[in-house]
Design an enzyme around this catalytic site. Structure first.
Site, short mmCIF file in Angstrom:
data_model
loop_
_atom_site.label_atom_id
_atom_site.label_comp_id
_atom_site.label_asym_id
_atom_site.label_seq_id
_atom_site.Cartn_x
_atom_site.Cartn_y
_atom_site.Cartn_z
N PHE A 168 58.21 -82.51 -91.79
CA PHE A 168 59.63 -82.20 -91.77
C PHE A 168 59.79 -80.72 -91.53
O PHE A 168 58.88 -79.93 -91.80
CB PHE A 168 60.26 -82.59 -93.12
CG PHE A 168 61.44 -83.50 -92.98
CD1 PHE A 168 61.33 -84.71 -92.33
CD2 PHE A 168 62.68 -83.15 -93.50
CE1 PHE A 168 62.42 -85.56 -92.22
CE2 PHE A 168 63.77 -83.99 -93.39
CZ PHE A 168 63.65 -85.20 -92.74
N GLN A 226 75.09 -75.62 -95.17
CA GLN A 226 74.14 -76.04 -94.14
C GLN A 226 74.80 -76.97 -93.13
O GLN A 226 75.43 -77.96 -93.50
CB GLN A 226 72.96 -76.76 -94.79
CG GLN A 226 71.91 -77.17 -93.78
CD GLN A 226 70.66 -77.69 -94.46
OE1 GLN A 226 70.65 -78.78 -95.00
NE2 GLN A 226 69.62 -76.89 -94.45
N HIS A 248 73.75 -79.43 -90.46
CA HIS A 248 72.58 -80.17 -89.98
C HIS A 248 72.64 -80.18 -88.46
O HIS A 248 73.69 -80.44 -87.88
CB HIS A 248 72.61 -81.59 -90.54
CG HIS A 248 71.31 -82.32 -90.39
ND1 HIS A 248 70.86 -82.78 -89.19
CD2 HIS A 248 70.36 -82.65 -91.30
CE1 HIS A 248 69.68 -83.37 -89.36
NE2 HIS A 248 69.37 -83.31 -90.64
N LEU A 285 75.02 -88.58 -89.86
CA LEU A 285 73.71 -87.94 -89.76
C LEU A 285 72.72 -88.70 -88.87
O LEU A 285 72.65 -89.91 -88.88
CB LEU A 285 73.13 -87.83 -91.16
CG LEU A 285 71.91 -86.94 -91.29
CD1 LEU A 285 72.28 -85.50 -90.98
CD2 LEU A 285 71.32 -87.05 -92.68
N GLU A 319 66.38 -85.94 -89.52
CA GLU A 319 65.36 -85.05 -89.00
C GLU A 319 64.06 -85.80 -88.73
O GLU A 319 63.22 -85.37 -87.97
CB GLU A 319 65.13 -83.96 -90.07
CG GLU A 319 64.39 -82.75 -89.59
CD GLU A 319 64.52 -81.60 -90.60
OE1 GLU A 319 65.58 -81.48 -91.24
OE2 GLU A 319 63.56 -80.85 -90.73
N ARG A 341 66.65 -75.87 -90.26
CA ARG A 341 67.89 -76.48 -89.78
C ARG A 341 68.90 -75.47 -89.27
O ARG A 341 69.59 -75.70 -88.28
CB ARG A 341 68.52 -77.30 -90.90
CG ARG A 341 67.73 -78.55 -91.19
CD ARG A 341 68.28 -79.27 -92.38
NE ARG A 341 67.59 -80.56 -92.52
CZ ARG A 341 67.82 -81.41 -93.50
NH1 ARG A 341 68.71 -81.14 -94.43
NH2 ARG A 341 67.17 -82.55 -93.56
N HIS A 378 76.57 -80.51 -93.68
CA HIS A 378 75.64 -81.43 -94.32
C HIS A 378 75.45 -81.16 -95.79
O HIS A 378 75.33 -82.09 -96.59
CB HIS A 378 74.30 -81.32 -93.59
CG HIS A 378 73.27 -82.30 -94.05
ND1 HIS A 378 73.52 -83.65 -94.10
CD2 HIS A 378 71.99 -82.13 -94.48
CE1 HIS A 378 72.43 -84.26 -94.54
NE2 HIS A 378 71.50 -83.37 -94.79
N ARG A 435 68.40 -74.69 -97.02
CA ARG A 435 67.58 -75.70 -97.67
C ARG A 435 66.65 -76.36 -96.66
O ARG A 435 67.06 -76.66 -95.53
CB ARG A 435 68.49 -76.77 -98.29
CG ARG A 435 67.74 -77.94 -98.88
CD ARG A 435 68.67 -78.91 -99.56
NE ARG A 435 69.47 -79.69 -98.62
CZ ARG A 435 69.05 -80.79 -98.01
NH1 ARG A 435 67.84 -81.25 -98.21
NH2 ARG A 435 69.84 -81.44 -97.18
#
Lengths: 280, 252, 605
Positions: free
Chosen positions: C123, C236, C238, C252, C255, C311, C382, C417
């Site tokens: 990730f 954040q 995304h 969403l 990822e 991100r 996000h 994050r």
């Protein structure tokens, strides 16, 4: 179905025979099942009771109807087929019971299909209307017992019918094999293939696809255990049965149609309505 | 954006004491789902139209309703798959008591789940408290764990919907839940007695409506209910397995 | 209003919010013997945690044994641009593996390695494969596990209730007041300690992956009860949300798609992420496509593809492509996983198996078969890194008796994050918050909230019904969302945000006139009218904190200050309600990091 049936406030909504807010043609499928199964039941009952024309020996052929296999005794007054396990019809047979060899054995495959998980769901819908369709009201409201009590609790015997049905597979496969040998002049047997042979060969294949995809078998070969990955053979067997099981409905219909067709074909040949064609 | 066209929705309005279908017309554009239309109706003409929803992506299972008589998630029902030449009917789930409009009281389901014996794993395989499981063995259980608890299967099940066996029949959702526990590679609990006598799996007559409406495409009947029925047969009905158990003590 | 009654409940610990953090806190508190009440806005098990897809980050080292808590700690700090609460980052990295293993003891069934251990995937921002997962529905697995475990713990659950205010006894929080959404009746909870676990604030923005619940309730409740918020400028975005059709915009796209080999391309088919790799990550990032592919297929010696950068960076690169006119037809860029069929014989099945929800999401909502064609994606709001400022060890806020865990708490993630760190955040700090809240309730005598507070709160909640000719609350909410998206979104500047401050004043005034029609039972118009106060509080905290940070760092990007400014690298923005009732934002220095942690960061590079 322009105006949907609505019975709110709640919990009595589905009540009322055939009441639904569905506007689509939900009734087609249960209707087809009703007609299909109904036709088969009518035909097979007639075919089982007549007790003649179940074996075709025309032109040296050796075709036995699957409705009559295994053939324990030849029916009275019928020319010996050569398939009877115990010879001629017993003399002690009570006169008030129709003398047809099919009646001695047909309960087994019949019971297998009757207790089959696919057919159960299908005929509960089409014949009992419990429910007639998904989200469609049925006729019974108070006395529903499902399969918890007698008589339907007996459906749990399905696996015993499965054991018998597996036996029938071998017998019908043997019949298909027998149908490859034609009696020539002088009584010598020779290998050959007629249309009837093909019909009889396809029959156990379709029945096999149906029988070996049985939910009970799936349970027995591996489904009963939580972990089977450490046993390669068992895993493979379970995967195979699961794979057939996914198409259980299609196998059920294909094999049902074909077994009826096989009987019809043998019957028509035996009674001389049509002539079997020898291909090889 | 595509053109907007007017579509009429026939939405149930009312509470436990009564109500009626009411027509609302709103503009539909490309890609809209039924839930979008309901939101639009709320914003335009009926701000107090009650409707439960949450993620709007088919993952939480909140917006269950009956669209043209079929139990479905409103957020996953695209407008372009519905015949809009006639009014689109939206009803609340019929199996549960109505609170208001499209919202029903599904709390019964939570009560049922609580009564099912909880997960009880075997001792850990490793010193760090972890277990080893093969992917092939967990896959069966993972299918059932996809369940988003939308309760559409409960809604469509005629044993609940029509015969109202709510107290004694736990319904498809809880058969998947039980299956997931019973078939869990680590679980050591025995729930077969419960399945037979408290959840009354015997009421199920396998008409597969639950499988047909499942938005997560879980094969509820074939993979969960029937295998459980077979395990119940093993335990309670099959004379042969019972006989074997006499000779094989200490298995359970 | 007079004679409005309410029902009273008593608990040792009241947990507000039943997502991952709330459930974990409730489980921990009840396990330590506390009587626990758990209040949630939707049905149990529907919270936003179900939307988490990719996985839960924990240095189990099952796939790559070089991984350990130190690497995870330093990855988290680097991702957060060192603004993180380092104590939280330390505890998080150390305790996450145990929390994940514990889930399995409670019935979770994660995907497995060939040896039967918990499988971990790559990730963004994580050096080694670290995310334990179940396909792309990890959040559902987690919440269901916690839910099914929690229902046997004797926790009293209040489903579909909204808390409108915290109750105080002097300086300490001693309970909460709210109403049940189904009937509209008031309830008062007396509690020894309160844990906030209400999630984020995404609904303040127009394009968001967040559900309706994300109206910043916990942030606002804490703020109005006198607690400090931290890092509120860091929201954040995304990089990959759906952009088409309009009704699903923002949903969403995990990822995990990129973790499994998905690549980003502009309309010319170019993999534009190779064009801009930040210095901080140069040494960890592949500079050619072949190496990137080797990385996602498990080659331990390969460097990760630039699609798996953090991100904030990926989102900005996408915005750059779109602004430069190289975007896709509906204003996004292309995310292509179908291309792996060049590399794998059985790519279609592989994609469906690894990314089942994504496959269905696109198939059913957009009519796109991701095994055959690329997806169109663009940034979506996000997550908020900022939140209630808490003590790293106990999770208690600056107000005694008030705890926070999960997204509503700030500090762990700093300026940005990492994917997968939020699920582990919920578990680790949910547990700690539950543990310490129970302890606090035990150690302190019950407090008492005076009747006046309760009367005031009920009066405020019912006010919208008395404004028959007031404004439609949906209109106000839409205007707020538009404004925040445009003027305080992914790319910010002084001018826009100054306008936003004025705009917020106007919206606040309109919100005070928002009306509710009809009855109190399950009335979404009323709920929306009440949500406005929380949304506006959070929006103001975001804008004011963002104005104060005159640099670009992590998720906070200012086109008027595009570079990182070291002068801003040593403080957090702390938001609180001043004595005059106005919001104030101050800079507070980050406490000196412990030497051994500093050393870890330096060693890991």
């Amino acid at each position: 179905m322009a105006q949907p049936d609505v019975h709110l406030p709640q919990r009595r909504a589905g009540v009322g025979f055939l009441k639904t807010a569905r506007g689509d043609t939900w009734y087609i499928q249960p209707l087809l099942v009703l007609l299909g199964l109904g036709a088969f039941i009518v035909y097979s009952t007639w075919a089982a009771f007549v007790g003649v024309d179940y074996h075709c020996g025309v032109n040296g052929a050796n075709y036995l109807s699957p409705f009559y296999s295994p053939l324990l005794f030849d029916a009275p007054g019928v020319e010996p087929s050569g398939h009877a396990w115990f010879g001629a019809w017993p003399s002690w047979w009570p006169a008030f019971i129709p003398a047809s060899p099919a009646l001695l054995i047909l309960w087994a495959p019949g019971g297998f299909r009757f207790t089959c998980y696919y057919y159960r769901g299908a005929y509960y819908k089409s014949f009992w209307g419990a429910p007639p369709g998904c989200a469609v009201g049925g006729p019974h409201t108070k006395r529903y017992r499902g399969e918890r009590r007698l008589p339907l609790i007996l459906q749990n015997a399905h696996r015993y019918f499965l054991y018998l049905a597996i036996g029938f597979l071998f017998i019908l496969a043997y019949d298909a094999f027998s149908a490859m040998w034609f009696v020539g002049e002088g009584g010598a047997k020779s290998f050959g293939i007629g249309i009837g042979t093909l019909v009889l060969v396809v029959n156990p294949i379709l029945l096999g696809g149906y029988t070996l995809g049985c939910h009970s078998l799936r349970h027995l070969v591996g489904g009963k255990k939580d972990c089977i990955s450490d046993n390669g053979a068992q895993k493979k067997a379970y995967d195979c049965v699961s794979c057939l099981n996914r198409g259980h409905m299609r196998w059920a219909w294909a094999s049902l149609f074909w077994v009826g067709f096989t009987d019809l074909y043998v019957r028509l040949c035996a009674s001389g309505v049509i002539n079997d064609v020898r291909i090889f | 954006m595509g053109e907007s066209r007017d579509v009429t929705f026939r939405v149930w309005r009312g509470d436990a004491s009564g109500g009626a279908l009411k027509d609302y017309t709103t503009g539909i554009t490309t890609g809209m789902v039924v839930l979008d239309a309901v939101h639009q109706i709320q914003a335009e003409s009926a701000p107090d139209l009650a409707c439960r929803w949450n993620c709007k992506a088919g993952k939480c299972g909140s917006c269950s309703a009956e669209i043209n008589g079929k139990p479905r998630l409103m957020c996953m029902t695209r407008m372009d798959e519905i015949d809009t030449s006639v009014p689109v009917t939206i009803l609340p789930m019929q199996t549960f008591p109505l609170i208001r409009d499209l919202v029903t009281d599904v709390s019964w389901n939570y009560e049922v789940k609580k009564r099912i014996k909880k997960f009880r794993p075997r001792k850990p395989d490793n010193a760090d408290g972890s277990w080893n499981m093969a992917q092939a063995d967990v896959e069966r259980v993972q299918e059932f764990r996809k369940c988003i608890e939308c309760f559409l299967c409960q809604d469509v099940c005629h044993v609940l919907r029509e015969h109202e066996r709510h107290p004694e029949f736990s319904g498809p959702r809880h058969f998947i839940y039980t299956a997931q526990l019973e078939m869990h590679p680590l679980d050591t609990e025995d729930r077969l007695g419960q399945l037979k006598d408290e959840q009354n799996i015997g009421y199920c007559n396998i008409t597969k409506c639950c499988t047909k409406v499942c938005p997560e495409h879980i094969t509820i009947t074939d993979n969960a209910i029937i295998p459980l029925k077979e395990r119940v047969v093993d335990e309670f009905y099959d004379p042969m397995t019972r006989l074997f158990r006499i000779f094989k003590p200490g298995k359970k | 209003m007079a004679g409005e009654s309410y029902k009273t409940h008593e608990h040792d610990v009241l947990v507000i919010g039943a997502g991952g953090a709330g459930l974990r806190a409730a489980i921990e508190a009840s396990a330590s013997g506390a009587r626990v009440g758990l209040v949630c806005k939707s049905l149990l098990g529907k919270a936003h945690t179900v939307m988490a897809e990719g996985g839960v980050a924990a240095a189990l080292g099952n796939v790559d044994d070089r991984d350990n808590w130190r690497v995870h700690f330093s990855d988290t700090m680097r991702g957060g641009q060192y603004l993180n609460n380092w104590r939280m980052a330390e505890l998080h990295a150390q305790q996450a593996p145990d929390r994940v293993r514990e889930l399995e003891a409670w019935g979770a069934v994660m995907d497995r390695t060939p040896k039967g251990k918990i499988l971990q995937r790559n990730f963004g921002g994580h050096k080694y494969p670290r995310l334990a997962h179940v396909g792309d529905r990890t959040g559902l697995e987690m919440i269901r596990t916690l839910q099914d475990h929690g229902i046997h713990q004797g926790i009293e659950v209040f489903m579909e209730f909204t808390i409108t205010a915290l109750l105080k006894d002097g300086g300490r929080v001693v309970g909460a007041i709210g109403y049940d959404r189904e009937r509209g009746r008031f309830h008062v909870w007396k509690a020894g300690a309160v844990v906030l676990a209400t999630g984020g604030i995404g609904r303040a923005f127009k394009i968001t992956s967040n559900s309706w619940e994300y109206t910043g309730d916990g942030h606002a409740l804490a703020y109005h009860a006198g607690a400090e918020l931290v890092d509120m400028e860091f929201v954040q975005f995304h990089p990959t949300g759906m952009v088409w059709p309009p009704s699903v915009r923002g949903i969403l796209v995990t990822e995990g798609v990129r973790g499994e080999g998905g690549v980003l391309r502009n309309k010319d088919g170019k993999r534009f992420m190779f064009d801009d790799i930040p210095d901080l990550y140069k040494q960890q990032t592949a500079d050619n496509e072949e190496e990137g592919w080797r990385y996602v297929t498990g080659d331990k010696n390969a460097l990760r593809p630039p699609e798996l950068l953090t991100r904030d960076h990926v989102a900005r690169c996408i915005v750059r492509e779109i602004k430069a006119g190289r975007g896709s037809p509906h204003g996004g860029v292309f995310l292509d996983i179908a291309w792996i069929k060049e590399k794998l014989p059985n790519a279609g099945e592989h994609i469906k198996k690894k990314l089942p929800s994504m496959y269905h999401q696109f198939k059913e909502l957009a009519g796109v078969d991701i095994t055959q064609e690329p997806m169109e994606v663009g940034p979506t709001t996000h997550y908020v890194m900022g939140g209630v400022k808490v003590d790293g060890d106990s999770q208690m806020s600056s107000v005694p008796g008030l705890f926070a865990a999960g997204e509503v708490a700030g500090g762990l993630h700093g300026a940005n994050r990492l994917g997968g760190n939020s699920l582990s955040d919920l578990l680790v700090f949910g547990k700690l918050a539950g543990e310490h809240a129970a302890k606090y309730a035990k150690d302190n005598s019950p407090g008492h909230a005076d009747a006046g507070q309760i009367e005031d709160a009920m009066h405020e909640a019912l006010a919208p019904f008395e404004r028959a000719d007031g404004e439609n609350p949906y209109d106000i909410q839409h205007d707020l969302q538009d404004m925040m998206q445009d003027q305080s979104g992914i790319v910010r500047n002084e001018n826009d945000m100054a306008k936003a401050v004025d705009g917020l004043a106007g919206l606040r005034e309109r919100a005070s006139r928002a009306r509710a029609d009809g009855h109190r039972e399950y009335n979404p118009g009323w709920h929306t009218a009440l949500d406005l106060k929380n949304l506006l509080t959070c929006a103001e905290a975001v804008v004011r904190s963002a104005l104060d940070r005159r640099e670009s760092r992590g998720a906070h990007f200012r086109e008027d200050y595009p570079g990182k400014d070291e002068a801003h690298g040593y403080h957090n923005s702390v938001t609180s309600r001043g004595p005059d009732g106005h919001m104030s934002v101050v800079r507070r220095d980050i406490p000196q990091i412990r030497d051994e942690l500093k050393q870890i960061i330096e060693e890991m590079g």
